[in-house]
Design a protein around this motif. Structure first.
Motif, PDB file in Angstrom:
ATOM      1  N   ASP A 144      54.291  98.132 -43.960  1.00 32.18           N
ATOM      2  CA  ASP A 144      53.746  97.615 -45.218  1.00 32.18           C
ATOM      3  C   ASP A 144      54.680  96.607 -45.882  1.00 32.18           C
ATOM      4  OD1 ASP A 144      51.447  99.120 -44.930  1.00 32.18           O
ATOM      5  OD2 ASP A 144      52.139 100.746 -46.231  1.00 32.18           O
ATOM      6  N   ASP A 145      55.992  96.815 -45.753  1.00 31.09           N
ATOM      7  CA  ASP A 145      56.958  95.887 -46.345  1.00 31.09           C
ATOM      8  C   ASP A 145      56.834  94.504 -45.715  1.00 31.09           C
ATOM      9  OD1 ASP A 145      59.271  95.138 -47.990  1.00 31.09           O
ATOM     10  OD2 ASP A 145      60.348  95.076 -46.072  1.00 31.09           O
ATOM     11  N   PHE A 146      56.715  94.466 -44.390  1.00 33.87           N
ATOM     12  CA  PHE A 146      56.546  93.177 -43.717  1.00 33.87           C
ATOM     13  C   PHE A 146      55.229  92.532 -44.114  1.00 33.87           C
ATOM     14  CE2 PHE A 146      59.595  91.373 -40.877  1.00 33.87           C
ATOM     15  CZ  PHE A 146      60.550  92.366 -40.750  1.00 33.87           C
ATOM     16  N   GLN A 147      54.177  93.326 -44.238  1.00 37.92           N
ATOM     17  CA  GLN A 147      52.888  92.764 -44.660  1.00 37.92           C
ATOM     18  C   GLN A 147      53.018  92.164 -46.058  1.00 37.92           C
ATOM     19  OE1 GLN A 147      49.905  92.488 -42.753  1.00 37.92           O
ATOM     20  NE2 GLN A 147      49.642  91.038 -44.413  1.00 37.92           N
ATOM     21  N   HIS A 148      53.752  92.818 -46.926  1.00 40.39           N
ATOM     22  CA  HIS A 148      53.975  92.294 -48.279  1.00 40.39           C
ATOM     23  C   HIS A 148      54.722  90.958 -48.216  1.00 40.39           C
ATOM     24  CE1 HIS A 148      54.717  92.240 -52.568  1.00 40.39           C
ATOM     25  NE2 HIS A 148      56.004  92.064 -52.317  1.00 40.39           N
ATOM     26  N   ARG A 149      55.760  90.873 -47.377  1.00 38.00           N
ATOM     27  CA  ARG A 149      56.518  89.619 -47.213  1.00 38.00           C
ATOM     28  C   ARG A 149      55.622  88.514 -46.678  1.00 38.00           C
ATOM     29  NH1 ARG A 149      62.523  90.516 -44.746  1.00 38.00           N
ATOM     30  NH2 ARG A 149      62.645  88.311 -45.220  1.00 38.00           N
ATOM     31  N   ILE A 150      54.792  88.849 -45.690  1.00 37.60           N
ATOM     32  CA  ILE A 150      53.881  87.863 -45.110  1.00 37.60           C
ATOM     33  C   ILE A 150      52.923  87.346 -46.182  1.00 37.60           C
ATOM     34  CG2 ILE A 150      51.942  87.590 -43.495  1.00 37.60           C
ATOM     35  CD1 ILE A 150      53.509  89.578 -41.626  1.00 37.60           C
ATOM     36  N   ASN A 151      52.351  88.253 -46.958  1.00 36.63           N
ATOM     37  CA  ASN A 151      51.427  87.855 -48.020  1.00 36.63           C
ATOM     38  C   ASN A 151      52.106  86.967 -49.059  1.00 36.63           C
ATOM     39  OD1 ASN A 151      49.503  89.399 -46.732  1.00 36.63           O
ATOM     40  ND2 ASN A 151      49.688  91.128 -48.141  1.00 36.63           N
ATOM     41  N   ARG A 152      53.349  87.307 -49.430  1.00 30.13           N
ATOM     42  CA  ARG A 152      54.088  86.514 -50.412  1.00 30.13           C
ATOM     43  C   ARG A 152      54.345  85.112 -49.886  1.00 30.13           C
ATOM     44  NH1 ARG A 152      59.306  85.579 -50.869  1.00 30.13           N
ATOM     45  NH2 ARG A 152      59.918  87.310 -49.551  1.00 30.13           N
ATOM     46  N   HIS A 153      54.759  85.023 -48.619  1.00 28.16           N
ATOM     47  CA  HIS A 153      55.016  83.710 -48.028  1.00 28.16           C
ATOM     48  C   HIS A 153      53.741  82.871 -47.950  1.00 28.16           C
ATOM     49  CE1 HIS A 153      59.231  83.451 -46.931  1.00 28.16           C
ATOM     50  NE2 HIS A 153      59.203  84.737 -46.647  1.00 28.16           N
ATOM     51  N   LYS A 154      52.614  83.487 -47.615  1.00 21.46           N
ATOM     52  CA  LYS A 154      51.340  82.756 -47.553  1.00 21.46           C
ATOM     53  C   LYS A 154      50.977  82.191 -48.924  1.00 21.46           C
ATOM     54  CE  LYS A 154      49.014  85.035 -43.693  1.00 21.46           C
ATOM     55  NZ  LYS A 154      47.905  85.918 -43.303  1.00 21.46           N
ATOM     56  N   GLN A 155      51.232  82.961 -49.972  1.00 19.11           N
ATOM     57  CA  GLN A 155      50.897  82.517 -51.331  1.00 19.11           C
ATOM     58  C   GLN A 155      51.749  81.329 -51.778  1.00 19.11           C
ATOM     59  OE1 GLN A 155      51.307  86.098 -53.622  1.00 19.11           O
ATOM     60  NE2 GLN A 155      49.388  86.954 -52.898  1.00 19.11           N
ATOM     61  N   GLU A 156      52.915  81.147 -51.150  1.00 18.65           N
ATOM     62  CA  GLU A 156      53.803  80.046 -51.502  1.00 18.65           C
ATOM     63  C   GLU A 156      53.307  78.709 -50.952  1.00 18.65           C
ATOM     64  OE1 GLU A 156      57.588  81.218 -49.941  1.00 18.65           O
ATOM     65  OE2 GLU A 156      57.939  82.686 -51.531  1.00 18.65           O
ATOM     66  N   ARG A 157      52.343  78.743 -50.026  1.00 17.35           N
ATOM     67  CA  ARG A 157      51.850  77.520 -49.390  1.00 17.35           C
ATOM     68  C   ARG A 157      50.428  77.233 -49.835  1.00 17.35           C
ATOM     69  NH1 ARG A 157      54.314  80.556 -45.612  1.00 17.35           N
ATOM     70  NH2 ARG A 157      52.380  81.154 -44.598  1.00 17.35           N
ATOM     71  N   ASP A 158      50.162  75.948 -50.107  1.00 19.23           N
ATOM     72  CA  ASP A 158      48.835  75.564 -50.573  1.00 19.23           C
ATOM     73  C   ASP A 158      47.988  75.006 -49.433  1.00 19.23           C
ATOM     74  OD1 ASP A 158      49.710  72.921 -50.177  1.00 19.23           O
ATOM     75  OD2 ASP A 158      50.303  72.688 -52.267  1.00 19.23           O
ATOM     76  N   GLU A 159      46.882  74.350 -49.808  1.00 17.98           N
ATOM     77  CA  GLU A 159      45.895  73.877 -48.828  1.00 17.98           C
ATOM     78  C   GLU A 159      46.401  72.767 -47.915  1.00 17.98           C
ATOM     79  OE1 GLU A 159      45.884  71.360 -52.338  1.00 17.98           O
ATOM     80  OE2 GLU A 159      45.621  73.525 -52.171  1.00 17.98           O
ATOM     81  N   ARG A 160      47.554  72.183 -48.213  1.00 20.47           N
ATOM     82  CA  ARG A 160      48.115  71.143 -47.347  1.00 20.47           C
ATOM     83  C   ARG A 160      48.621  71.718 -46.023  1.00 20.47           C
ATOM     84  NH1 ARG A 160      52.253  68.765 -51.658  1.00 20.47           N
ATOM     85  NH2 ARG A 160      52.296  70.989 -52.089  1.00 20.47           N
ATOM     86  N   TRP A 161      48.889  72.994 -46.003  1.00 17.86           N
ATOM     87  CA  TRP A 161      49.492  73.646 -44.834  1.00 17.86           C
ATOM     88  C   TRP A 161      48.445  74.156 -43.860  1.00 17.86           C
ATOM     89  CZ3 TRP A 161      54.721  73.929 -44.087  1.00 17.86           C
ATOM     90  CH2 TRP A 161      55.532  73.601 -45.182  1.00 17.86           C
TER      91      TRP A 161
END
Length: 169
Positions: free
Chosen positions: A39-56
């Motif tokens: 779950d901790d890794f899933q949380h990190r993955i979700n946080r990193h995804k939120q840092e990137r917008d539609e350009r990525w």
């Protein structure tokens, strides 16, 4: 062009690398190497995804970069430590085999035409000495891979407390 961004945990590597990618391209590719271990890794993955917008363009690939065509693209790989972990675990902690396989996978994309690579890695050998035999083996693997990547990189940046320090290029 190959950029290597290295440093300790929470030193600002990913933020710096993402900023650099957006300076170099209006539509960079983000390659996430993390496996969803818990779950901790899933949380990190979700946080990193939120840092990137539609350009990525986001790609999750935990090992086999040779399957991907990045010709003419700007690609951010985040991060080498998690990527190495996947090889290390899958080879039953065989340092030499892991290093051989991951180098081959890296070269498969580094040799593509007109690709710009931004690679994020960790300097885990600068931290606390690993307590276990497997931890020490992994630290060696990470150090050898970092040396290999730095030798291939056109520019190497060491992140220290959020400050980029160019050490090559």
């Amino acid at each position: 062009m190959i950029y290597l961004i290295t440093g300790g945990e929470r030193s600002g590597k990913s933020s710096y690398a993402q900023s650099l990618a957006l300076q170099l391209s209006n539509s960079p590719i983000y390659v996430a190497t993390a496996r969803k271990w818990d779950d901790d890794f899933q949380h990190r993955i979700n946080r990193h995804k939120q840092e990137r917008d539609e350009r990525w363009t986001n790609i999750e690939n935990d090992k086999y970069f040779s399957e991907l065509d990045f010709s003419g693209k700007t690609v951010l790989i985040d991060c080498v430590t998690l990527w190495l972990t996947n090889f290390f675990v899958d080879t039953d902690n065989d340092v030499n085999l892991s290093l051989e396989e991951v180098k081959r996978e890296f070269l498969s994309i580094a040799d593509q035409k007109n690709v710009t690579l931004i690679i994020v890695t960790n300097e885990i050998g600068m931290g606390v000495h690993a307590e276990t035999h497997i931890g020490r083996k992994f630290t060696e693997l990470q150090g050898w891979m970092n040396q290999f990547l730095a030798s291939k990189a056109d520019e190497v940046v060491l992140m220290v407390s959020g400050i980029p320090v160019k050490i090559k290029g």
